[in-house]
Scaffold this motif. Structure first.
Motif, PDB file in Angstrom:
ATOM      1  N   ASP A   1       8.524  -9.526  -1.315  1.00 56.76           N
ATOM      2  CA  ASP A   1       9.803 -10.086  -0.880  1.00 56.76           C
ATOM      3  C   ASP A   1       9.528 -11.299   0.004  1.00 56.76           C
ATOM      4  OD1 ASP A   1      12.324 -10.688   0.009  1.00 56.76           O
ATOM      5  OD2 ASP A   1      12.799  -8.676   0.740  1.00 56.76           O
ATOM      6  N   GLN A   2       9.887 -12.469  -0.496  1.00 60.93           N
ATOM      7  CA  GLN A   2       9.644 -13.687   0.279  1.00 60.93           C
ATOM      8  C   GLN A   2      10.477 -13.733   1.558  1.00 60.93           C
ATOM      9  OE1 GLN A   2       7.226 -15.853  -0.369  1.00 60.93           O
ATOM     10  NE2 GLN A   2       6.682 -14.543  -2.110  1.00 60.93           N
ATOM     11  N   GLN A   3      11.593 -13.024   1.558  1.00 55.21           N
ATOM     12  CA  GLN A   3      12.434 -12.997   2.754  1.00 55.21           C
ATOM     13  C   GLN A   3      11.892 -12.030   3.801  1.00 55.21           C
ATOM     14  OE1 GLN A   3      14.830 -15.251   2.893  1.00 55.21           O
ATOM     15  NE2 GLN A   3      14.275 -15.841   0.794  1.00 55.21           N
ATOM     16  N   ASN A   4      11.191 -11.007   3.320  1.00 50.47           N
ATOM     17  CA  ASN A   4      10.611 -10.019   4.237  1.00 50.47           C
ATOM     18  C   ASN A   4       9.115  -9.920   3.935  1.00 50.47           C
ATOM     19  OD1 ASN A   4       9.917  -7.896   5.883  1.00 50.47           O
ATOM     20  ND2 ASN A   4      11.400  -6.446   5.028  1.00 50.47           N
ATOM     21  N   GLN A   5       8.313 -10.685   4.656  1.00 50.32           N
ATOM     22  CA  GLN A   5       6.886 -10.797   4.378  1.00 50.32           C
ATOM     23  C   GLN A   5       6.124  -9.495   4.615  1.00 50.32           C
ATOM     24  OE1 GLN A   5       5.188 -13.749   3.329  1.00 50.32           O
ATOM     25  NE2 GLN A   5       7.256 -14.457   2.907  1.00 50.32           N
ATOM     26  N   SER A   6       6.734  -8.549   5.302  1.00 50.17           N
ATOM     27  CA  SER A   6       6.040  -7.295   5.595  1.00 50.17           C
ATOM     28  C   SER A   6       6.033  -6.337   4.405  1.00 50.17           C
ATOM     29  CB  SER A   6       6.688  -6.603   6.800  1.00 50.17           C
ATOM     30  OG  SER A   6       8.034  -6.238   6.512  1.00 50.17           O
ATOM     31  N   VAL A   7       6.861  -6.595   3.403  1.00 51.89           N
ATOM     32  CA  VAL A   7       6.911  -5.726   2.226  1.00 51.89           C
ATOM     33  C   VAL A   7       5.761  -6.103   1.303  1.00 51.89           C
ATOM     34  CG1 VAL A   7       8.278  -4.970   0.248  1.00 51.89           C
ATOM     35  CG2 VAL A   7       9.412  -5.512   2.419  1.00 51.89           C
ATOM     36  N   ARG A   8       4.827  -5.186   1.140  1.00 50.70           N
ATOM     37  CA  ARG A   8       3.640  -5.450   0.331  1.00 50.70           C
ATOM     38  C   ARG A   8       3.563  -4.471  -0.841  1.00 50.70           C
ATOM     39  NH1 ARG A   8       0.213  -9.030   3.271  1.00 50.70           N
ATOM     40  NH2 ARG A   8       1.664 -10.101   4.675  1.00 50.70           N
ATOM     41  N   GLU A   9       2.849  -4.869  -1.861  1.00 56.40           N
ATOM     42  CA  GLU A   9       2.705  -4.044  -3.059  1.00 56.40           C
ATOM     43  C   GLU A   9       2.015  -2.723  -2.753  1.00 56.40           C
ATOM     44  OE1 GLU A   9       1.268  -5.094  -7.550  1.00 56.40           O
ATOM     45  OE2 GLU A   9      -0.296  -5.003  -6.012  1.00 56.40           O
ATOM     46  N   SER A  10       1.168  -2.699  -1.737  1.00 56.02           N
ATOM     47  CA  SER A  10       0.424  -1.483  -1.400  1.00 56.02           C
ATOM     48  C   SER A  10       1.339  -0.322  -1.025  1.00 56.02           C
ATOM     49  CB  SER A  10      -0.542  -1.765  -0.248  1.00 56.02           C
ATOM     50  OG  SER A  10       0.143  -2.323   0.863  1.00 56.02           O
ATOM     51  N   ASP A  11       2.604  -0.610  -0.705  1.00 55.18           N
ATOM     52  CA  ASP A  11       3.559   0.442  -0.354  1.00 55.18           C
ATOM     53  C   ASP A  11       4.164   1.115  -1.583  1.00 55.18           C
ATOM     54  OD1 ASP A  11       3.221  -0.110   2.373  1.00 55.18           O
ATOM     55  OD2 ASP A  11       4.721  -1.708   2.299  1.00 55.18           O
ATOM     56  N   PHE A  12       3.881   0.579  -2.770  1.00 54.76           N
ATOM     57  CA  PHE A  12       4.505   1.093  -3.990  1.00 54.76           C
ATOM     58  C   PHE A  12       3.411   1.392  -5.013  1.00 54.76           C
ATOM     59  CE2 PHE A  12       7.378  -1.741  -1.797  1.00 54.76           C
ATOM     60  CZ  PHE A  12       8.549  -1.004  -1.710  1.00 54.76           C
ATOM     61  N   ARG A  13       3.030   2.658  -5.091  1.00 50.72           N
ATOM     62  CA  ARG A  13       1.905   3.064  -5.932  1.00 50.72           C
ATOM     63  C   ARG A  13       2.093   2.661  -7.390  1.00 50.72           C
ATOM     64  NH1 ARG A  13       0.835   7.187  -9.381  1.00 50.72           N
ATOM     65  NH2 ARG A  13      -1.366   7.820  -9.598  1.00 50.72           N
ATOM     66  N   ALA A  14       3.280   2.860  -7.925  1.00 50.61           N
ATOM     67  CA  ALA A  14       3.515   2.552  -9.340  1.00 50.61           C
ATOM     68  C   ALA A  14       3.246   1.078  -9.633  1.00 50.61           C
ATOM     69  CB  ALA A  14       4.944   2.915  -9.728  1.00 50.61           C
ATOM     70  N   PHE A  15       3.587   0.210  -8.686  1.00 51.13           N
ATOM     71  CA  PHE A  15       3.405  -1.226  -8.890  1.00 51.13           C
ATOM     72  C   PHE A  15       1.925  -1.600  -8.907  1.00 51.13           C
ATOM     73  CE2 PHE A  15       7.803  -2.717  -7.126  1.00 51.13           C
ATOM     74  CZ  PHE A  15       8.419  -1.959  -8.114  1.00 51.13           C
ATOM     75  N   TRP A  16       1.206  -1.224  -7.827  1.00 51.62           N
ATOM     76  CA  TRP A  16      -0.187  -1.679  -7.753  1.00 51.62           C
ATOM     77  C   TRP A  16      -1.071  -0.989  -8.786  1.00 51.62           C
ATOM     78  CZ3 TRP A  16      -3.578   2.195  -6.880  1.00 51.62           C
ATOM     79  CH2 TRP A  16      -3.252   3.253  -6.042  1.00 51.62           C
ATOM     80  N   LEU A  17      -0.747   0.257  -9.130  1.00 43.30           N
ATOM     81  CA  LEU A  17      -1.567   0.948 -10.120  1.00 43.30           C
ATOM     82  C   LEU A  17      -1.391   0.323 -11.503  1.00 43.30           C
ATOM     83  CD1 LEU A  17      -3.521   3.229 -10.720  1.00 43.30           C
ATOM     84  CD2 LEU A  17      -1.563   4.750 -11.066  1.00 43.30           C
ATOM     85  N   ALA A  18      -0.151   0.035 -11.880  1.00 42.05           N
ATOM     86  CA  ALA A  18       0.102  -0.561 -13.198  1.00 42.05           C
ATOM     87  C   ALA A  18      -0.550  -1.936 -13.309  1.00 42.05           C
ATOM     88  CB  ALA A  18       1.608  -0.662 -13.443  1.00 42.05           C
ATOM     89  N   ARG A  19      -0.432  -2.740 -12.263  1.00 45.71           N
ATOM     90  CA  ARG A  19      -1.017  -4.090 -12.313  1.00 45.71           C
ATOM     91  C   ARG A  19      -2.538  -4.026 -12.408  1.00 45.71           C
ATOM     92  NH1 ARG A  19      -2.872  -7.950  -8.535  1.00 45.71           N
ATOM     93  NH2 ARG A  19      -2.377  -6.576  -6.779  1.00 45.71           N
ATOM     94  N   ASN A  20      -3.158  -3.164 -11.639  1.00 46.21           N
ATOM     95  CA  ASN A  20      -4.616  -3.085 -11.665  1.00 46.21           C
ATOM     96  C   ASN A  20      -5.138  -2.451 -12.950  1.00 46.21           C
ATOM     97  OD1 ASN A  20      -6.158  -3.897  -8.957  1.00 46.21           O
ATOM     98  ND2 ASN A  20      -4.099  -3.188  -8.423  1.00 46.21           N
ATOM     99  N   GLU A  21      -4.364  -1.565 -13.554  1.00 44.33           N
ATOM    100  CA  GLU A  21      -4.768  -1.036 -14.858  1.00 44.33           C
ATOM    101  C   GLU A  21      -4.745  -2.137 -15.913  1.00 44.33           C
ATOM    102  OE1 GLU A  21      -2.163   2.291 -15.435  1.00 44.33           O
ATOM    103  OE2 GLU A  21      -3.690   3.730 -14.776  1.00 44.33           O
ATOM    104  N   ARG A  22      -3.763  -3.044 -15.823  1.00 45.00           N
ATOM    105  CA  ARG A  22      -3.735  -4.175 -16.750  1.00 45.00           C
ATOM    106  C   ARG A  22      -4.929  -5.098 -16.517  1.00 45.00           C
ATOM    107  NH1 ARG A  22       1.588  -4.742 -15.112  1.00 45.00           N
ATOM    108  NH2 ARG A  22       1.259  -6.905 -14.457  1.00 45.00           N
TER     109      ARG A  22
END
Length: 591
Positions: free
Chosen positions: A190-211
């Motif tokens: 979130d560009q408006q909230n820089q503290s929101v990182r992908e590491s907080d959302f397992r489904a997101f970072w796992l899917a991206r790294n599997e790709r």
């Protein structure tokens, strides 16, 4: 495995039912007027005779058939299941092939023939549906922006049928991939909230790294060097190590110091190289940066000449330099590279190693205009991508390609695979380092709008003398933020620079010595191949080096200086280079 939708599964089920459970066509009695489906009942002997020689009814009637072998009966009926079909109908064969038009055999189109037609088009439809599965973007499990990058195109890497990256020329090659995969702890959602990182959302970072792993395994490079590898997450580390290990790789990971969370991962394919030694280099600086050194030997020997093959040894380095938040950090980044090269020299001397190629991979956080690039060029290294695409060191070629878009939206080329062959002449490392450091000093003084004469006066400090003293030199460096900071020049670094600058060793720098520093140019570096004159033949030895066969950046758009908006694997492009072994003649050097 492909993911099938419910509709696709239903279609596939229907196709399988019709293809495997539909009744097999059978021959019918002669008076049915049916066109017969094919069988294996007609033999070559029958064809040679032209007519049925004997009237022996087959033991099993009607005849089951799938392959067309029509014969014409004496009654004018075409029997599609061959001689046996005609005999089952109680008639002789008049000739091989169809009966004349107008005969009883051509009077109607039977259900068996329609069934065969249905089977054929159902099979074709089945292939079409299956082809649709593999064209499904979900099956590829990659960004759509990368789909085009797998196609061969001029000036880049070709792929074999197995998907492996290779040189267009059929010869033994070594491939290397470097990729900053953007650790989830740094990926902003979130560009408006820089503290929101992908590491907080397992489904997101796992899917991206599997790709990411999908692409790495698809390319199957001999050497893989990753930066910003999330070593702090055990699940992600296990996923990478398990999948790479299953594909034949041996992996080495290294965390940045002070528990930064990310680090490096290097993977060596064991079909190509055996790892002889592994070392870790901790800079212990303000950026907590690290580097990996791997000493490997080729599994398949390379040919030096007709009578001699060697298992070639190579030194590989994977690193991620400090990000240049401001220009004063340039000296820290340069010092990191200096430490790497010094460590390489020390390692070779301590282990009494013969000359061998060196490959440096990583995110160098600096472009071709930077001091790091020029320093490495002065040490005989070449950028594999620039060699493959015939890009020079000139300003006109500085922005031809990019590999990174940072969090500020700036784009530049910062990812490199450097190659140095053992036959490359180069200046002594300390001299080259001093010239690079003086280049940064000059840059900082020019930023302050100081020309040559003004810079000499600034360094001199005391207008009553016509030379620069060591204390005045140190004070000037402190004023331009090159010393006195945690990431600046150390006391020993400053002392070494002074020794290099004081050419006559009298303890002060006069104007002529200052001009020698100020006017030092990077074009003076030596990177020509060593002489191979016959007069030096006794002092030379043959060895194996590498030539750059090809190199490519993915996604493809970055090679044109464009960052695709739909690319989401990382904020860096993936760089892969292909090297081919080449015989070299080098002067003998003391280990």
């Amino acid at each position: 495995m492909p993911c099938f939708t419910a509709i696709q599964l239903n279609i596939l089920t229907v196709l399988l039912f019709f293809c495997f459970w539909a009744p097999i066509a059978r021959s019918l009695p002669d008076n049915s007027g049916s066109i017969r489906l094919p069988s294996d009942g007609f033999t070559n002997a029958d064809e040679n005779e032209g007519v049925s020689a004997r009237f022996n009814k087959p033991s099993s009637c009607p005849v089951n058939c799938f392959r067309t072998e029509p014969v014409c009966g004496v009654n004018g009926v075409t029997y599609w299941c061959g001689r046996a079909d005609a005999l089952c109908a109680g008639t002789r064969v008049a000739k091989v092939g169809f009966c004349e038009v107008g005969s009883g055999g051509s009077a109607s189109f039977p259900g068996q023939a329609l069934l065969l037609v249905h089977i054929v088009w159902l099979v074709l439809l089945g292939f079409s549906v299956l082809a649709g599965f593999y064209n499904d973007p979900e099956f590829a499990n990659v960004d759509s922006s990368e789909n085009e990058s797998i196609l061969p195109f001029k000036g880049t890497i070709l792929r074999t049928k197995s998907g492996n990256i290779s040189s267009p020329v059929e010869e033994p090659c070594v491939s290397c991939t470097t990729f900053n995969i953007l650790a989830p702890i740094y990926k902003r959602l979130d560009q408006q909230n820089q503290s929101v990182r992908e590491s907080d959302f397992r489904a997101f970072w796992l899917a991206r790294n599997e790709r990411i792993v999908d692409w790495l395994l698809y390319e199957s490079s001999s050497i893989i060097c990753l930066q910003e590898f999330w070593v702090g997450n055990e699940e992600l580390v296990h996923m990478f190590e398990e999948r790479l290990s299953a594909a034949g790789y041996k992996t080495f990971k290294l965390a940045r110091t002070n528990n930064r969370g990310d680090g490096l991962l290097t993977a060596i394919h064991q079909d190509y190289f055996k790892v002889l030694n592994y070392r870790e280099l901790l800079f212990n600086d303000c950026g907590d940066r690290v580097a990996q050194l791997l000493h490997v030997k080729s599994v398949v020997p390379f040919s030096i000449n007709q009578n001699n093959c060697v298992e070639q040894e190579i030194l590989i380095v994977n690193t991620h330099l400090l990000f240049p938040h401001d220009s004063s950090l340039s000296i820290a980044r340069l010092h990191q590279v200096y430490q790497i090269l010094l460590y390489l020299e020390t390692y070779q001397q301590e282990n009494k190693l013969t000359q061998m190629p060196v490959i440096l991979c990583g995110d160098w956080n600096g472009s071709k205009r930077g001091h790091v690039y020029k320093f490495l060029r002065s040490q005989g290294f070449v950028s594999s991508y620039d060699i493959a695409h015939e890009c020079s060191d000139r300003e006109a070629d500085a922005d031809k390609w990019i590999s990174h878009r940072n969090h500020r939206g700036n784009i530049c080329g910062v990812d490199f695979i450097w190659l140095r062959n053992p036959n490359k002449s180069r200046k002594p490392l300390k001299i080259s380092w001093a010239e690079a450091a003086f280049g940064i000093i000059k840059f900082q003084l020019q930023k302050a709008s100081l020309a040559e004469n003004d810079a000499f006066a600034f360094l001199r400090a005391d207008n009553s003398v016509d030379h620069i003293t060591y204390s005045a030199f140190c004070d000037a460096l402190r004023q331009v933020n090159l010393t006195g900071l945690s990431y600046g020049l150390s006391f020993q670094d400053t002392k070494d620079l002074w020794v290099q600058a004081d050419f006559d060793g009298n303890g002060v720098l006069d104007y002529e010595e200052f001009k020698r520093i100020w006017n030092s140019t990077w074009s003076d570096h030596m990177d020509e191949d060593c002489s191979s004159d016959d007069s030096n033949e006794g002092n030379e030895e043959e060895t194996v080096g590498f030539t750059v066969k090809n190199a490519a950046l993915f996604p493809r758009e970055v090679e044109k200086g464009i960052w695709p908006e739909n690319y989401s694997l990382s904020d860096h492009a993936r760089l892969t280079a292909v090297f081919s072994p080449v015989r070299l003649r080098c002067p003998r050097r003391s280990p």
